[in-house]
Design an enzyme around this catalytic site. Structure first.
Site, mmCIF file in Angstrom:
data_model
loop_
_atom_site.group_PDB
_atom_site.id
_atom_site.type_symbol
_atom_site.label_atom_id
_atom_site.label_comp_id
_atom_site.label_asym_id
_atom_site.label_seq_id
_atom_site.Cartn_x
_atom_site.Cartn_y
_atom_site.Cartn_z
ATOM 1 N N ARG A 1 130.810 -14.187 99.360
ATOM 2 C CA ARG A 1 130.669 -13.748 98.043
ATOM 3 C C ARG A 1 129.433 -12.796 97.620
ATOM 4 O O ARG A 1 128.503 -12.941 98.299
ATOM 5 C CB ARG A 1 130.413 -15.070 97.163
ATOM 6 C CG ARG A 1 131.471 -16.120 97.149
ATOM 7 C CD ARG A 1 132.742 -15.586 96.412
ATOM 8 N NE ARG A 1 132.602 -15.482 94.927
ATOM 9 C CZ ARG A 1 133.034 -16.031 94.059
ATOM 10 N NH1 ARG A 1 133.705 -17.175 94.645
ATOM 11 N NH2 ARG A 1 132.791 -15.856 92.803
ATOM 12 N N GLY B 1 124.012 -22.303 97.746
ATOM 13 C CA GLY B 1 122.915 -22.250 98.488
ATOM 14 C C GLY B 1 122.597 -20.848 98.903
ATOM 15 O O GLY B 1 121.560 -20.224 98.801
ATOM 16 N N HIS C 1 124.943 -20.704 107.555
ATOM 17 C CA HIS C 1 124.289 -21.499 106.632
ATOM 18 C C HIS C 1 124.778 -23.057 106.720
ATOM 19 O O HIS C 1 124.031 -24.009 106.029
ATOM 20 C CB HIS C 1 124.443 -21.062 105.284
ATOM 21 C CG HIS C 1 123.722 -19.678 104.923
ATOM 22 N ND1 HIS C 1 122.784 -19.700 104.376
ATOM 23 C CD2 HIS C 1 124.016 -18.507 105.392
ATOM 24 C CE1 HIS C 1 122.174 -18.388 104.527
ATOM 25 N NE2 HIS C 1 123.063 -17.856 104.953
ATOM 26 N N ARG D 1 127.082 -29.208 94.840
ATOM 27 C CA ARG D 1 128.295 -28.484 94.475
ATOM 28 C C ARG D 1 129.195 -29.518 94.818
ATOM 29 O O ARG D 1 129.030 -30.521 95.465
ATOM 30 C CB ARG D 1 128.427 -27.363 95.563
ATOM 31 C CG ARG D 1 127.979 -26.012 95.104
ATOM 32 C CD ARG D 1 128.583 -24.949 96.191
ATOM 33 N NE ARG D 1 128.250 -25.462 97.462
ATOM 34 C CZ ARG D 1 129.355 -25.910 98.244
ATOM 35 N NH1 ARG D 1 130.678 -25.924 97.683
ATOM 36 N NH2 ARG D 1 128.958 -26.140 99.517
ATOM 37 N N ASP E 1 124.811 -31.792 105.787
ATOM 38 C CA ASP E 1 124.579 -30.553 104.982
ATOM 39 C C ASP E 1 123.897 -29.636 105.994
ATOM 40 O O ASP E 1 122.867 -29.988 106.682
ATOM 41 C CB ASP E 1 123.763 -31.027 103.595
ATOM 42 C CG ASP E 1 123.912 -29.871 102.530
ATOM 43 O OD1 ASP E 1 124.225 -28.823 102.833
ATOM 44 O OD2 ASP E 1 123.454 -30.364 101.425
ATOM 45 N N VAL F 1 118.543 -27.890 97.223
ATOM 46 C CA VAL F 1 118.211 -28.876 96.107
ATOM 47 C C VAL F 1 117.010 -29.414 96.445
ATOM 48 O O VAL F 1 115.931 -29.729 95.751
ATOM 49 C CB VAL F 1 119.457 -29.718 95.618
ATOM 50 C CG1 VAL F 1 118.931 -30.728 94.746
ATOM 51 C CG2 VAL F 1 120.387 -28.600 95.253
ATOM 52 N N ALA F 2 116.735 -30.132 97.553
ATOM 53 C CA ALA F 2 115.598 -30.881 98.068
ATOM 54 C C ALA F 2 114.319 -30.104 97.770
ATOM 55 O O ALA F 2 113.495 -30.425 97.353
ATOM 56 C CB ALA F 2 115.653 -31.426 99.511
ATOM 57 N N ASP G 1 129.073 -11.391 147.519
ATOM 58 C CA ASP G 1 130.066 -12.113 146.659
ATOM 59 C C ASP G 1 129.161 -11.743 145.163
ATOM 60 O O ASP G 1 127.880 -11.460 145.035
ATOM 61 C CB ASP G 1 129.701 -13.596 146.775
ATOM 62 C CG ASP G 1 130.337 -13.885 147.757
ATOM 63 O OD1 ASP G 1 131.637 -14.222 147.697
ATOM 64 O OD2 ASP G 1 129.971 -14.490 148.794
HETATM 65 P P1 ADQ Z 1 125.504 -25.291 99.324
HETATM 66 O O1 ADQ Z 1 126.393 -26.225 100.074
HETATM 67 O O2 ADQ Z 1 125.773 -24.452 98.085
HETATM 68 O O3 ADQ Z 1 124.833 -24.092 100.325
HETATM 69 P P2 ADQ Z 1 122.595 -26.049 98.762
HETATM 70 O O4 ADQ Z 1 121.537 -25.595 99.724
HETATM 71 O O5 ADQ Z 1 122.070 -27.601 98.144
HETATM 72 O O6 ADQ Z 1 124.157 -26.252 99.198
HETATM 73 O O7 ADQ Z 1 122.217 -24.991 97.495
HETATM 74 C C1 ADQ Z 1 123.047 -25.477 96.062
HETATM 75 C C2 ADQ Z 1 122.437 -24.350 95.257
HETATM 76 O O8 ADQ Z 1 123.300 -24.334 93.947
HETATM 77 C C3 ADQ Z 1 120.962 -24.552 94.769
HETATM 78 O O9 ADQ Z 1 120.362 -23.536 94.744
HETATM 79 C C4 ADQ Z 1 121.154 -25.292 93.319
HETATM 80 O O10 ADQ Z 1 119.896 -25.080 92.558
HETATM 81 C C5 ADQ Z 1 122.395 -24.533 92.971
HETATM 82 N N1 ADQ Z 1 122.849 -25.527 92.108
HETATM 83 C C6 ADQ Z 1 123.660 -26.715 92.506
HETATM 84 N N2 ADQ Z 1 124.276 -27.288 91.231
HETATM 85 C C7 ADQ Z 1 123.926 -26.307 90.292
HETATM 86 C C8 ADQ Z 1 124.165 -26.614 88.837
HETATM 87 N N3 ADQ Z 1 124.966 -27.299 88.192
HETATM 88 N N4 ADQ Z 1 123.853 -25.573 88.091
HETATM 89 C C9 ADQ Z 1 123.174 -24.445 88.616
HETATM 90 N N5 ADQ Z 1 122.639 -24.205 89.978
HETATM 91 C C10 ADQ Z 1 123.234 -25.226 90.619
HETATM 92 C C11 ADQ Z 1 125.028 -23.931 101.678
HETATM 93 C C12 ADQ Z 1 125.018 -24.914 102.627
HETATM 94 C C13 ADQ Z 1 123.511 -25.377 102.582
HETATM 95 C C14 ADQ Z 1 122.324 -24.521 102.639
HETATM 96 C C15 ADQ Z 1 122.684 -23.395 101.931
HETATM 97 C C16 ADQ Z 1 121.906 -22.252 102.109
HETATM 98 O O11 ADQ Z 1 125.998 -25.825 102.531
HETATM 99 O O12 ADQ Z 1 123.471 -26.636 103.594
HETATM 100 O O13 ADQ Z 1 121.292 -25.308 102.361
HETATM 101 O O14 ADQ Z 1 124.139 -22.914 101.911
HETATM 102 O O15 ADQ Z 1 121.623 -21.734 103.667
#
Ligand code: ADQ
Length: 740
Positions: free
Chosen positions: A19, A39, A174, A282, A381, A386-387, A510
């Site tokens: 994307r 993420g 990722h 997500r 994950d 998010v953490a 060899d």
């Molecule tokens: P994700 O599976 O998308 O990423 P994560 O790292 O938690 O998981 O990122 C989610 C992102 O989406 C965060 O930046 C969060 O702020 C945003 N987000 C979630 N819900 C939202 C909402 N309702 N509104 C706005 N923003 C929202 C993948 C991998 C992860 C890895 C990342 C980066 O699955 O393990 O950490 O890539 O490498």
């Protein structure tokens, strides 16, 4: 550590990911461009905005009119430094919803029962990777850094490498890289690994993923890692751990900005509760959302004193809504939320506030800073940003508590959080209870420590670290490429051979004159090789010596007729065609020790299925070529440790070859044997030494500087001046010499 001569920081970075960081959608006849969620894009966007460069990927739409396509391409390029790869509905169905999200995603997250393995989806996956490759070929410049991201494009590094061999390619995954036991399910596992190995540098979030990748490369491709690098043909591929960071300052500063403060007040007034628990995910089965809800339900059951005083805000962003499992998951979550609210809710209190949409940055950060507890408990994950975002938003007030899953990559860095097993409902519930009553000073201390870490290793440091390592990898590749014997070099070798009056050719057998086989006893020199050796030997100016680890009988039987000189058992036995007899290279070489050491090797053979002992006249060799590769490596370490203790004070040595450990008299090696011939003349006009094994390094070490020394196969460290790719190339060179 190598310091890069060429700094890549001024080079253009071209990011390729499924994307784009922006999503294009048609609303009311107009194209709307909004930031993408997830993420990868939220994390990398900050870097891309700051660095510029180019980002190629799917824009979320495939306009039917070619004019719209062109216009959109212009806007994306001009306003966002983005270049779209348009995908048809059928490509998306098979490559994205299919192979990427129904095969790779569940497999890499250990949800094997969710996996489908569909050959036609695999074909489309290859096709789309090829489309990305073509797009890159169209736009890249030689000095660009290509940074490919994630599981949708695992084949792209090798595709691009085969089209542009000198390009600099980094790849970052990722999501988790699963253990060998899970990865091996994939019918196209070799292709996937080979695809990734097209990069100069492969990055993972945690050391566990890196370890799993090494294990898969070894067991599936037979490629061993040496100091964190894997040999891929004529190159080394670095594999490293880079825990992805966030733009920590952006979140931390936003949390105290007037807008967000206002949002937070509004939220607190509306919710009107003592405590807030927050999850942000997500909507994905790996995130464990039903399990979060089960935890909260159990918490309410076990701690009724919190009824009416606490709200669980469950924020889910829609994701992969066309995949059936995701639709089912959505219904399941709706149902559980309804059940909990129905069971515990009162006219003035709704325990779960469920938001199913993407929130704008200010609202998200307001939620993060208002939450007393962040429940970040995915089932699996890669990292989980998010953490980190939560901690950054809490960095000023330091009032929050992070409950974090041990199966999230971020747990490796955030040890001060409450680390829990996400499937242990009781454990997570208790963590919430403890978190709610944790003393303020402890919370402050935890958040300070963790925030310091994520502030230091933020998204920019992460990207810089990756690019630095990539620069080093490129530097190393360029240096090593210069050492491959080119056509011009070969012409020089032939020319200097032609001019020489005295020529010495020292050739390993060899892996050098013949290619390696799983069973060494199956290797037979073919008639073409024998012809080449005979022709070289027939030339009076030449002395040709085959220096091998094999025993005299094998060498005599197969090479005797060519008339070449020979060295057997890595230098124990010498044969000169002028003398016509084998003789020991030194008088004090003994064999009585063999009966003491045979039982030691026997013990190792018994505990290592597939390994076996070879008894030579003056040596004992333990081979593990046919054993499990990882067990073989482990046993080798143990055997070498054992032998080093037993051999101290004796006149014996341990020699490590290619999947073999050998005990033999010390002072005997191929280098010593080579010296016997080297010292025959005060100076030779032409010396050529070729070998592929560690044991051949002893030959390279005793050569005069002007000798032509060639290592077959690429390794990062060798005393040889040049490399050749295969024994076939060596034979071609020898053939040319014979004809010269
Ligand atoms: P994700 O599976 O998308 O990423 P994560 O790292 O938690 O998981 O990122 C989610 C992102 O989406 C965060 O930046 C969060 O702020 C945003 N987000 C979630 N819900 C939202 C909402 N309702 N509104 C706005 N923003 C929202 C993948 C991998 C992860 C890895 C990342 C980066 O699955 O393990 O950490 O890539 O490498």
């Amino acid at each position: 550590m190598l310091v890069p001569k060429s700094d890549l920081h001024n080079n253009r970075v071209v990011i390729a990911s499924n994307r784009l960081p922006v999503n294009v959608a048609r609303t009311g006849g107009q194209l709307q461009i909004t930031p993408s969620v997830g993420g990868l894009t939220t994390g990398l966007s900050s870097f891309h905005r700051c660095k510029g460069g180019l980002w190629i990927g799917w824009p979320g739409i495939n306009p039917t009119s070619s004019k719209t396509k062109v216009d959109l391409e212009k806007t994306l390029q001009h306003d966002y430094n983005c270049l779209p790869v348009y995908l048809s509905a059928s490509d998306l169905k098979k490559y994205y919803y299919g192979f990427s999200n129904r095969t790779l995603w569940p497999l890499f997250h250990y949800f094997t029962t969710y996996c489908t393995f569909n050959a036609s989806e695999w074909e489309t996956y290859q096709k789309v990777n090829q489309m990305f490759c073509q797009k890159l070929i169209d736009v890249v410049r030689p000095d660009d850094i290509i940074w490919i991201h994630d599981y949708h494009l695992l084949l792209l590094p090798e595709m691009l490498r085969s089209n542009i061999p000198d390009i600099t390619i980094g790849f970052f995954l990722h999501i988790p890289f699963p253990s060998m036991e899970v990865f091996r399910y994939l019918p196209w596992r070799e292709e996937i690994l080979q695809g990734m190995l097209g990069a100069d540098l492969i990055g993972f979030h945690t050391y566990d993923y890196t370890r799993h990748f090494f294990s898969c490369a070894l067991r599936i491709l037979g490629k061993e890692q040496v100091f964190g690098q894997i040999n891929s043909g004529n190159r080394m591929v670095r594999v490293e751990t880079f825990p992805m960071g966030i733009d920590a300052d952006k979140f931390s500063e936003a949390a105290t900005s007037p807008t967000v403060k206002k949002e937070k007040e509004l939220l607190q007034n509306n919710l009107n509760t003592e405590k807030i628990i927050l999850s942000v995910d997500r909507l994905d089965f790996t995130k464990g959302i039903p399990e979060h809800l089960q935890v909260f339900e159990r918490f309410l059951e076990k701690y009724p004193e919190w009824h009416g005083r606490i709200i669980y805000v469950l924020l889910c962003v829609p994701s992969r809504t066309k995949v059936e499992e995701y639709q089912q998951l959505k219904s399941e979550i709706d149902e559980i939320v309804g059940k909990i609210n129905g069971r515990y809710g009162t006219p003035g209190w709704q325990p779960v506030l469920y938001i199913y949409r993407s929130l704008p940055f200010e609202e998200l950060t307001a939620l993060y800073s208002a939450a007393d507890i962040a429940l970040v408990t995915p089932l699996r994950d890669g990292m989980n940003l998010v953490a980190k975002e939560y901690l950054a938003c809490q960095s000023q007030t330091k009032k929050g508590v992070l409950i974090l899953s041990e199966t999230a990559g971020s747990a490796a860095e955030l040890g001060e959080a409450f680390i829990v097993n996400p499937r242990n409902i009781e454990m997570v519930g208790e963590a919430i209870n403890h978190g709610l009553s944790a003393p303020a000073e402890e919370k402050e201390a935890w958040i300070s420590l963790m925030f310091q870490r994520i502030k230091t290793y933020n998204i920019f440091r992460w990207a810089e670290d990756f690019i630095n390592q990539l620069a080093q990898a490129r530097e190393q590749r360029e240096q090593s490429q210069h050492r491959f014997l080119t056509k011009e070099n070969q012409a020089e070798v032939i020319e200097s051979y032609r001019r020489a009056k005295s020529r010495l050719l020292l050739l390993d057998f060899d892996g050098t004159l013949v290619s390696l086989k799983k069973r060494p006893e199956q290797v037979r020199p073919d008639s073409k090789l024998l012809k080449i050796l005979s022709a070289l030997k027939a030339e009076p100016k030449n002395t040709v010596v085959v220096i091998s680890g094999r025993d005299q009988n094998y060498l005599s039987d197969w090479l005797g007729k060519t008339g070449v000189d020979m060295v057997a058992e890595h230098g124990t036995w010498l044969y000169e065609s002028t003398g016509g007899n084998w003789r020991l290279s030194a008088e004090n070489i003994t064999t009585y020790w063999k009966e003491n050491f045979y039982p030691v090797l026997e013990k190792f053979s018994e505990s290592t299925p597939g390994s076996f002992i070879e008894e030579k006249s003056h040596a004992l060799a333990w081979h593990y070529r046919k054993a499990d590769p990882e067990l073989g490596q482990q046993r080798t370490k143990e055997l070498v440790d054992t032998l080093r203790t037993l051999l101290s004070g004796t006149s014996l040595q341990v020699l490590l070859g290619n999947k073999v450990v050998e005990i033999k008299p010390s002072g005997v090696n191929k280098g010593k044997a080579a010296l016997h011939w080297l010292e025959k003349l005060e100076s030779w006009d032409f010396i050529l030494a070729v070998g592929d094994d560690w044991t051949d390094e002893d030959i390279f070490a005793v050569l005069p500087e002007e000798a032509w020394s060639i290592k077959v196969g690429f390794v990062p460290i060798t005393k040889a001046h040049y490399f050749m790719s295969s024994s076939d190339e060596v034979r071609n060179l020898l053939k040319s010499l014979a004809g010269a």
